[in-house]
Design an enzyme around this catalytic site. Structure first.
Site, PDB file in Angstrom:
ATOM      1  N   ARG A  68       0.815  -1.223   0.000  1.00  0.00           N
ATOM      2  CA  ARG A  68       0.000   0.000   0.000  1.00  0.00           C
ATOM      3  C   ARG A  68       0.840   1.261   0.000  1.00  0.00           C
ATOM      4  NH1 ARG A  68      -3.906  -1.314   4.020  1.00  0.00           N
ATOM      5  NH2 ARG A  68      -3.287  -3.382   3.390  1.00  0.00           N
ATOM      6  N   THR A  69       1.877   1.315   0.806  1.00  0.00           N
ATOM      7  CA  THR A  69       2.668   2.552   0.858  1.00  0.00           C
ATOM      8  C   THR A  69       3.358   2.787  -0.482  1.00  0.00           C
ATOM      9  OG1 THR A  69       3.014   2.209   3.211  1.00  0.00           O
ATOM     10  CG2 THR A  69       4.452   3.781   2.131  1.00  0.00           C
ATOM     11  N   LYS A  96      23.710  -8.211  -4.331  1.00  0.00           N
ATOM     12  CA  LYS A  96      25.100  -8.573  -4.649  1.00  0.00           C
ATOM     13  C   LYS A  96      26.073  -7.884  -3.693  1.00  0.00           C
ATOM     14  CE  LYS A  96      23.802  -8.834  -9.512  1.00  0.00           C
ATOM     15  NZ  LYS A  96      23.814  -8.059 -10.749  1.00  0.00           N
ATOM     16  N   ARG A 118      12.156   2.925   2.053  1.00  0.00           N
ATOM     17  CA  ARG A 118      11.737   2.134   3.208  1.00  0.00           C
ATOM     18  C   ARG A 118      12.854   1.148   3.517  1.00  0.00           C
ATOM     19  NH1 ARG A 118       6.080  -0.773   4.414  1.00  0.00           N
ATOM     20  NH2 ARG A 118       5.668   1.392   4.923  1.00  0.00           N
ATOM     21  N   HIS A 146       7.468   6.613  10.531  1.00  0.00           N
ATOM     22  CA  HIS A 146       6.768   6.441   9.260  1.00  0.00           C
ATOM     23  C   HIS A 146       5.986   7.742   9.083  1.00  0.00           C
ATOM     24  CE1 HIS A 146       4.649   4.944   5.921  1.00  0.00           C
ATOM     25  NE2 HIS A 146       4.148   3.832   6.398  1.00  0.00           N
TER      26      HIS A 146
END
Lengths: 327, 188
Positions: A68-69, A96, A118, A146
């Site tokens: 959703r975000t 990597k 995020r 957040h």
């Protein structure tokens, strides 16, 4: 002679980054909410787009799962006419062994104007903001903050209570659940207290330690005591993925003491607003009857999140571009 | 600030603009579908005040919208400091309708260009006319007004300040020769 009072100083937004609500003044928080209020209308049009960020590039850099975000930021950027680059960690050089700073610098070298990040580690967006010149927007960093979720919760609270003549300083908000692991709780706490609201954090002692009282909130371990006194109940998700050890004996016990069901809702004021940042564990922290009921603001939160993210992208990218021109 | 147009004269300009709009044969041909849109903020006030005069008794209320052009400007992101937008209020579509767009002062034409971009996001109007209280010249884009309250010639660096009731305490149009100085004195 009638002389006008000096025109109120027009608020100028100066921040290139949104890293957390802890740093923001009340005026800055309200500026984002007002901008979101102005931009909300765009999503009601048949042509749901304005050209404000045409030619700008926003990259979604998500090191944690999010639907959703990520979608909300993507759509927000597109509604402002920015181009969006989705950067998936599983398909990238990060797997990597590339460092976070190198990833960010490489993206910047591609010419991006904002990095929406995020990350499971608290402070990752701050570290990125120190090495790049583009805007950095925190979309959730570990258990820290957040900020756009905090802002959309504030927006939804104001949207509900402002028409009833109530200001933030008239409101008492309960944040319920896994406070210890919750970045949503922290961003809400900073934002709400900065705007003058009273906050009570509620949860079992293992998930809501008394030390949180030092952050300007009350702490309670009894939801039934708190419910009759509050205007807003923000029910947090139980984050199984962040629980290192068993913080409560059983799901059933958690639900019995800290879940919001219809019987508990009856203990609340009749005009209480119920929020949840999603995704919900239906039947655990909130029952379907409450989540889908008339006191719920949950889908409005999702809707408002789009406008809030449009506002944040607009303000931060704009301020960063302006600062770059000035020097 | 020196007064260019007094309160009584502002009222006269509003009446005159109303007359000009009514005299437009294309608008007169379909008055029931006319929509008015003002650029926020003072174009919006103009639209409301002129709309009240254009309103025909017994007819359904004229559609009057308020357009915030911030998101459409060619000089917002990176050129101006970031201020908080006011938002657009348009509760109707413009498809196949006569539209009059209002702005207080016509100068470079950039605001009107932005507004035209904004308007067409709400449909495809049959035509758009432009009404301004003051045309001060100095055009940078090929834009002209259809209905003009008054043409004024002022020094390029000066700023024309328009005050309109009810958002301002009075009606007045003044010349601010030194816009950086800030002090505003209106309604003598």
């Amino acid at each position: 002679m009638n002389t006008l009072p000096p025109a109120p100083e027009r608020f100028i937004w100066n921040r290139s980054h949104l890293l957390g609500l802890e740093d923001l003044s009340a005026a800055e928080i309200l500026a984002v909410l007002d901008t979101a209020g102005a931009l909300r209308e765009v999503s009601t049009r048949s042509i749901k787009k304005v050209p404000a960020l045409r030619g700008k590039v926003v990259v979604n850099l998500f090191f944690e799962d999010s639907t959703r975000t990520r979608s909300s930021f993507r759509l927000a950027a597109q509604r402002m006419s920015a181009d969006v680059l989705d950067f998936s960690v599983s398909t990238s050089s990060v797997s990597k062994g590339e460092t976070l700073a190198d990833t960010a610098l490489n993206l910047e070298a591609l010419g991006v104007d904002a990095i929406v990040i995020r990350h499971r580690s608290s402070g990752a967006p701050h570290a990125v903001a120190r090495v790049v010149r583009c805007s950095v927007i925190n979309a959730g960093d570990g258990g820290h903050e957040h900020p756009t979720q905090g802002l959309l919760d504030l927006f939804t609270i104001r949207q509900t209570f402002a028409p009833r003549g109530k200001k933030f300083s008239d409101l008492h908000v309960a944040i319920v659940g896994d406070i210890a692991h919750s970045r949503v709780a922290r961003s809400n706490l900073w934002g709400l207290t900065r705007l003058g609201a009273k906050v009570t954090l509620v949860g079992p002692t293992t998930l809501c330690p008394d030390q949180f009282a030092g952050l300007g909130a009350e702490v309670s371990h009894c939801l039934d005591d708190v419910l009759p006194r509050v205007d807003v109940v923000n029910m947090l998700r139980v984050q199984f993925e962040r629980l290192a050890s068993a913080a409560f004996p059983s799901i059933r016990e958690y639900s019995r003491y800290f879940g919001l069901d219809e019987a508990r809702l009856k203990r609340c004021r009749p005009d209480v607003l119920v929020l949840h940042p999603g995704p919900m564990n239906r039947g655990l922290e909130i029952t379907s009857a409450v989540a889908d009921g008339p006191r719920s603001g949950i889908l409005r939160q999702v809707n408002n999140g789009l406008a809030v993210r449009m506002a944040v992208l607009y303000l931060c990218i704009g301020a960063n571009s302006f600062a770059a021109k000035e020097f | 600030m020196e007064t260019l147009v007094t309160a009584a004269q502002v009222e006269g300009l509003i009446s005159d603009l109303t007359r000009q709009i009514l005299a437009d044969p294309d608008i007169a041909a379909d008055p029931g579908r006319l929509a008015l849109v003002g650029i926020r903020r003072r174009g919006e006030i103009m639209a409301q005040r002129i709309g009240a005069r254009l309103q025909r008794p017994g007819a359904s209320p004229l559609d009057i919208g308020a357009l915030d052009i911030t998101m459409y400007r060619d000089d917002t992101v990176g050129i101006r400091p970031m201020t908080i937008p006011m938002g657009t209020v348009m509760n109707f579509r413009l498809d196949d309708r006569p539209v009059v767009l209002f702005d207080d002062v016509l100068h470079t034409g950039r605001s009107v260009r932005a507004a035209l971009d904004g308007l067409v996001d709400f449909g495809r109007p049959r035509f758009i006319r432009l009404a301004v209280l003051i045309d001060r010249g100095g055009r940078e884009y090929p834009i002209r007004a259809d209905f003009v309250g008054r043409n004024l010639s002022v020094p390029p660096a000066a700023r024309i300040r328009v005050y309109l009731k009810p958002t301002d305490p009075c009606d007045e149009i003044g010349l601010d020769r030194d816009p950086a100085a800030g002090a505003e004195e209106v309604c003598r």
